[in-house]
Design an enzyme around this catalytic site. Structure first.
Site, PDB file in Angstrom:
ATOM      1  N   MET A  78      -9.669   6.051  -1.082  1.00  0.00           N
ATOM      2  CA  MET A  78      -8.760   5.232  -1.880  1.00  0.00           C
ATOM      3  C   MET A  78      -7.651   6.058  -2.530  1.00  0.00           C
ATOM      4  O   MET A  78      -7.697   7.289  -2.538  1.00  0.00           O
ATOM      5  CB  MET A  78      -9.548   4.492  -2.966  1.00  0.00           C
ATOM      6  N   HIS A  79      -6.652   5.358  -3.049  1.00  0.00           N
ATOM      7  CA  HIS A  79      -5.631   5.883  -3.966  1.00  0.00           C
ATOM      8  C   HIS A  79      -4.578   6.782  -3.312  1.00  0.00           C
ATOM      9  O   HIS A  79      -3.568   7.094  -3.947  1.00  0.00           O
ATOM     10  CB  HIS A  79      -6.254   6.679  -5.121  1.00  0.00           C
ATOM     11  N   ASP A 237     -13.276   2.680   0.182  1.00  0.00           N
ATOM     12  CA  ASP A 237     -14.577   3.217   0.590  1.00  0.00           C
ATOM     13  C   ASP A 237     -15.737   2.706  -0.258  1.00  0.00           C
ATOM     14  O   ASP A 237     -16.803   2.382   0.268  1.00  0.00           O
ATOM     15  CB  ASP A 237     -14.565   4.757   0.629  1.00  0.00           C
TER      16      ASP A 237
END
Length: 491
Positions: A78-79, A237
C-alpha cells in the site's frame, strides 16, 4: 476454472493459481530490487514489477490449461506513489510505503492543515508512509516532475493498468492515500486541492471484487492467456490478506503476528475513533474496517531470543514459562522497540522493562515480552470496542502465532477465542478469491470466505486466567502514560 492472485510485495511478487474450489495448485515468486538512494528513502521501479509479473504469470500457468484461466486480481503493497506522464511513461521510481523522507510534509498536513480537518476529509491523519505526503514532497522537491504528472496510481494499480489499460484503483488501497473520503468512498476534493492535484489525475475507484477490464490483446498473446480473462480491482495487502483469512462481515477480526503486528477488524459500519488511534479504511468486502499497526510484534520475541539470550531455541526457553506462572508475572514490558504506531502514534516510544526485583528470572522477563505484545494488541481492541464493535473471536496468523504459549496468552488477555486457519497464503489467496467473486464463482466475498477458509484449531480463554490478565492489563495501561514524557529526553 482457474483464478490468479498476485501479491505485489516489497521484496518480491508472489503469484498463486487457485481452482474454483479454493485448492491452490501452483505458487511462483519473483524477486526484484529495492533501492535506497539516500538514508531513510525506499524506492522501486514499477517497470521491474511489471517484468516480474509477466515472467511469473508465464511460469505460474505453464503446464496448465490456460484457456481455463477466468480471472486475475491483486493484493498489493500500500501507499506507494507511482506517477505517469502523458505518454504513460513512469516519471520517477515509486516512493514506497516504508520511505521516511516526508516528515516535513507530514508535519505540515497534521499541524498546519490540522488533524481534525484531515480526519473530517479522509477519516485518517497523516503518516510519513501515506501517499499524500509523498505527492507534496514531489511538488516541493521535484517541481519539474510534479508538472509532468498525468496519472497518479498505487503499485498494484500500475499492474492492472498494464494488463487492461484501465486506470483504476480500489476502495481499500485508496483509503491509505490520505486523498480518499472513506465514508463516502470517493476522492476528497479538499485533499486534492491541498495537494495541488486535479481529479483527472486520479483513478476511477472500484470495489475490490469488481471487474475493471479484460486483458489487452497484445498482453493476452504474450502471456498465452485468453483475452476474455477478467481483471478485478483487488485490494491493499492487509485487506486482501483479511479476505484470505475470512475476516469479512461484521466484527470479524484477524491478528497478524509478523515482524510488525496488525490488528484488522471488519465492520458493517463506518467509524472513526476520536484520537485516530486506528486507521479507518474501506474493506475489500464492500464494507469498512479498522486497523491497528504495531511496529514491533514477533520482532520483540526475535530480539529477546537472538540478541539478548543469543539462542534460536524458542521452544526450550518458552518451556520455563509454565501454566501456573501465567497472569502472575510481576515484570512488565512495553514492546515499543521501534517506536509505536497504534494506538499511541509515538515515534519516540521505546521498549521498557519495569517491575524487576532481585528474584526476577530470565523466564519472567521472556514472559513479560510475550505478555507486553499481547497487552499492546489489546490496546487497539479497546479502541474498537469504544466504537461499539463487539469482538467475540479472532483469527491469528504469522510467525509468532506458531507458538502455543503465545496464542494462549493472547486468547486470555483479549478474553476471546482464537482460530487458526488451514492455509496462510495471505494477500495472494485473498486476491484469487476476489477474482473468483468477480467472475461469479461466488456471489459475494462473504460467501467465498465462508466456503474456502477452514479453521483447523482454536484456543479458548479460561475464566480464571482471563480474570488474572484483566487485572494485569489495567496496570499495564498505566505505564506508558506515566513514562511517555521521558522518551523524547532519552531518544
Amino acid at each position: 476454472m482457474y483464478y490468479i492472485g498476485i501479491d505485489l510485495g516489497t521484496s518480491a511478487v508472489k503469484l498463486l493459481l487457485m481452482e474454483g474450489n479454493g485448492k491452490i495448485v501452483n505458487i511462483v515468486s519473483k524477486e526484484y530490487p529495492l533501492f535506497f538512494p539516500q538514508p531513510g528513502w525506499s524506492e522501486q521501479k514499477p517497470e521491474d514489477w511489471w517484468e516480474s509479473v509477466k515472467e511469473g504469470l508465464k511460469e505460474l500457468t505453464e503446464g496448465f490449461d490456460k484457456t481455463q484461466v477466468a480471472g486475475i486480481s491483486f493484493g498489493g503493497q500500500m501507499h506507494g506513489l507511482v506517477i505517469l506522464d502523458k505518454d504513460d511513461r513512469v516519471i520517477r521510481p515509486a516512493i514506497l510505503w516504508n520511505d521516511g523522507r516526508t516528515q516535513e510534509e507530514t508535519d505540515y498536513l497534521n499541524n498546519v492543515i490540522g488533524k481534525e480537518k484531515l480526519s473530517k476529509y479522509t477519516a485518517n491523519i497523516a503518516f510519513t508512509g501515506f501517499t499524500a505526503p509523498k505527492i507534496l514532497w514531489v511538488k516541493n522537491k521535484e517541481p519539474e516532475n510534479f508538472a509532468r504528472i498525468e496519472k497518479i496510481m498505487l503499485p498494484k494499480d500500475y499492474i492492472a493498468y498494464q494488463l487492461t489499460g484501465s486506470f483504476c484503483t480500489d476502495v481499500s488501497d485508496a483509503s491509505g492515500m490520505l486523498l480518499f473520503d472513506v465514508e463516502n468512498k470517493c476522492w476528497s476534493t479538499e485533499m486534492l486541492e491541498i495537494c495541488g492535484v486535479k481529479a483527472s489525475q486520479m483513478a476511477k475507484v472500484f470495489e475490490s471484487y469488481e471487474v475493471v477490464g479484460t486483458l489487452k490483446a497484445d498482453i493476452a498473446a504474450e502471456l498465452g492467456l485468453p483475452e476474455a480473462v477478467k481483471v478485478a480491482a483487488g485490494a491493499g495487502d492487509n485487506a486482501a490478506a483479511a479476505v484470505g483469512t475470512g475476516t469479512v462481515g461484521n466484527a470479524m477480526c484477524n491478528i497478524s503476528l509478523g515482524t510488525s503486528g496488525t490488528i484488522f477488524i471488519s465492520s458493517e459500519r463506518f467509524g472513526v475513533d476520536k484520537h485516530n488511534a486506528l486507521h479507518s479504511f474501506a474493506h475489500a468486502d464492500g464494507k469498512f474496517h479498522l486497523m491497528g499497526c504495531m511496529l514491533s510484534a514477533a520482532s520483540c520475541n526475535k530480539w529477546w531470543m537472538e540478541e539478548i539470550l543469543q539462542t534460536t531455541d524458542f521452544s526450550a526457553q518458552q518451556a520455563a514459562i509454565t501454566d501456573e506462572k501465567l497472569g502472575k508475572n510481576h515484570v512488565y514490558f512495553l514492546p515499543y522497540l521501534m517506536g509505536e504506531r497504534s494506538p499511541h502514534n509515538d515515534a519516540n516510544a521505546r521498549g521498557t522493562f519495569i517491575g524487576l526485583t532481585m528474584d526476577s528470572t530470565r523466564a519472567d522477563m521472556y514472559q513479560a515480552v510475550l505478555e507486553g505484545v499481547a497487552f499492546a494488541i489489546r490496546d487497539s481492541f479497546e479502541v474498537a470496542k469504544s466504537l461499539g464493535i463487539e469482538i467475540k473471536a479472532s483469527k491469528i496468523c504469522g510467525g509468532g502465532a506458531k507458538s502455543p504459549l503465545w496464542r494462549k496468552i493472547i486468547a486470555n488477555v483479549l478474553n476471546i477465542r482464537l482460530d487458526i486457519i488451514e492455509s496462510e497464503e495471505g494477500p495472494g489467496y485473498g486476491g484469487a478469491m476476489l477474482a473468483a467473486v468477480a467472475c461469479g464463482e461466488y456471489a459475494s466475498v462473504e460467501e467465498a470466505a465462508a466456503k474456502l477458509v477452514k479453521v483447523v484449531d482454536s484456543v479458548d480463554p479460561t475464566a480464571e486466567l482471563a480474570a488474572r490478565y484483566e487485572e494485569r492489563y489495567q496496570k499495564f495501561g498505566q505505564i506508558y502514560p506515566t513514562v511517555k514524557d521521558l522518551f523524547p529526553k532519552i531518544s
